[in-house]
Every structure is written in C-alpha cells, then in structure tokens.
Write a protein that holds these residues in place. Sequence first.
Motif, mmCIF file in Angstrom:
data_model
loop_
_atom_site.group_PDB
_atom_site.id
_atom_site.type_symbol
_atom_site.label_atom_id
_atom_site.label_comp_id
_atom_site.label_asym_id
_atom_site.label_seq_id
_atom_site.Cartn_x
_atom_site.Cartn_y
_atom_site.Cartn_z
ATOM 1 N N ARG A 37 -4.220 3.204 -11.086
ATOM 2 C CA ARG A 37 -4.384 4.248 -10.067
ATOM 3 C C ARG A 37 -5.501 5.188 -10.513
ATOM 4 N N ASP A 38 -6.460 5.395 -9.605
ATOM 5 C CA ASP A 38 -7.597 6.278 -9.854
ATOM 6 C C ASP A 38 -7.617 7.318 -8.735
ATOM 7 N N GLY A 39 -6.891 8.439 -8.966
ATOM 8 C CA GLY A 39 -6.714 9.427 -7.902
ATOM 9 C C GLY A 39 -5.852 8.833 -6.795
ATOM 10 N N ASP A 53 3.063 -4.613 -10.332
ATOM 11 C CA ASP A 53 3.026 -3.493 -9.397
ATOM 12 C C ASP A 53 2.794 -2.226 -10.199
ATOM 13 N N LEU A 54 2.847 -1.065 -9.555
ATOM 14 C CA LEU A 54 2.530 0.183 -10.251
ATOM 15 C C LEU A 54 3.607 0.592 -11.244
ATOM 16 N N GLY A 82 0.829 -1.196 0.000
ATOM 17 C CA GLY A 82 0.000 0.000 0.000
ATOM 18 C C GLY A 82 0.854 1.232 0.000
ATOM 19 N N ALA A 83 0.216 2.420 -0.058
ATOM 20 C CA ALA A 83 0.912 3.709 -0.044
ATOM 21 C C ALA A 83 2.000 3.778 -1.111
ATOM 22 N N GLY A 84 1.643 3.392 -2.318
ATOM 23 C CA GLY A 84 2.594 3.456 -3.419
ATOM 24 C C GLY A 84 3.342 2.162 -3.663
ATOM 25 N N PHE A 110 -8.458 -2.296 -4.351
ATOM 26 C CA PHE A 110 -7.208 -2.925 -3.921
ATOM 27 C C PHE A 110 -7.175 -3.126 -2.408
ATOM 28 N N GLY A 111 -7.647 -2.131 -1.646
ATOM 29 C CA GLY A 111 -7.538 -2.219 -0.200
ATOM 30 C C GLY A 111 -8.403 -3.288 0.422
#
Length: 235
Positions: free
Chosen positions: A189-191, A171-172, A151-153, A212-213
């Motif tokens: 990523r959406d915002g 991953d991102l 999480g968090a990036g 995701f969360g």
Amino acid sequence: MRSTRRTHRRTTLRTAAVAVGAAAVLAVPVGSAFADSSAVGMGAGAPGAPVIVRLADGAVAKVYKTGPDRFEADIYAGSTKLDTLVSQGGGVAYGRSDGLRVVLQPNGGVRSWMEGGERSQPKPKPKPKAVAPAPVRVVMPDGRVAKLVGGAGGERAVISLPDGGVLGAIDLRRPSALNDDGWTYELVRDGERVKFVVIDGSGGGSGWVYDFGSGKLIETYGVGAGGVPGSGVRR
C-alpha cells in the motif's frame, strides 16, 4: 375561500396544505371520547378538548364536539388555520386543497387521502448496486500469471501457472509470498494506491512494480539483460 356550516356541502381549504405526502386514509373514531359532552368539560355552547388527527399530507385536524350530533374540525397547516368543517344532524362535511381530500363524518371521525391514491406516493429510488471491479490479468516476468481482484481494502492477487494451476494468493493481511524458485510476490500500500510487486530473488533482486487497479507496469529496478528493459524506470 368560503366555509360552510351546512351539511352535505363541499368546502375548499383556504391555502395549500403542507407538502404532498404518502397517500393515506386516516380515521379517528371519537365516539367514546365524545359520548358524554360533560366528560370532556364542555359547557352549553362551548367546545370541549379537541381530538387531534394527522391528515394524509401532514396537516392536522382538531375535532370538537360542539353539540348533539354536531362536530367541527379545524384544519391547520403548521400554525395557519386553513378551514373549518362542520358536520351536524348526521351529515358529512368535505374539504379539499391541492390534491388533499378531507371528510368529517357524522360521528366526528376524520378521513383524508391524496387524489390518485397510491399513484400520488413517490416511488423510492433503488439503491445502486455496488459493482465489483473486473479482475486484472498480469503476465509476470517469470512466465506465471497474477490475477488482481477486489479493491477498496479487499485487494488480493491470485498467482497461477500459465496452464491455470493456482499456486496461492496474497492479500493486504498476508501481503507476501515466496515461491520455491526464489520469486517473491507482494502487495504494497502506497497511500491510497496499492501496488503489486514481483521480485526475482534468484536473479539478483530485480523487481517489477504494477499498478493494482490497471495492471500496468509502472516501475522497474535492478533489471538486467534479458529482463524487462528500463532499469529504474518509473511510470
């Protein structure tokens, strides 16, 4: 408050010194500075330049040699003079206020501490440890399993077979992977939100979108009979 200029007598500081700080014992040997009164510019009966001592609670003592075997210490909290301690003839002078203890020694040295010693020092609060979010397990429409971790990036999805065999991860930085049978897995990523998207490329492009969360299904599109019901449904 009453000060004394007699030796071996306890004095009380007029007002509370500045905020209580860490316990400390400070000593400034001033023998070399005060060995010769003329060296510090003292005339008969006139004090010389002071030696400044920082006390245990942040107050300041200005120490002067005022005669043979005679020293004075003016105690200040900021610009406020709290008291004067006097040591002469080999005697020791004491001062106290709100837990602060000050001693003027026969050689002009100053010791100070807080009552209770180390117990008076506030203990630092431990820094909270960062807790990594627990992985979320998603069973996808193709029967495979996605484990959403981080999480968090640092979001990533690990794609596995039902028996636990790992096929790969995204991953991102590498947000998309295409399996040989046409199924695609993506992180979007959406915002501030990250979504996990599953696309059936071999079945007309139907898609399933998961938060995701939480791993919850929040959107479907192009889903036909036999797939997840609710074509175009958003949650």
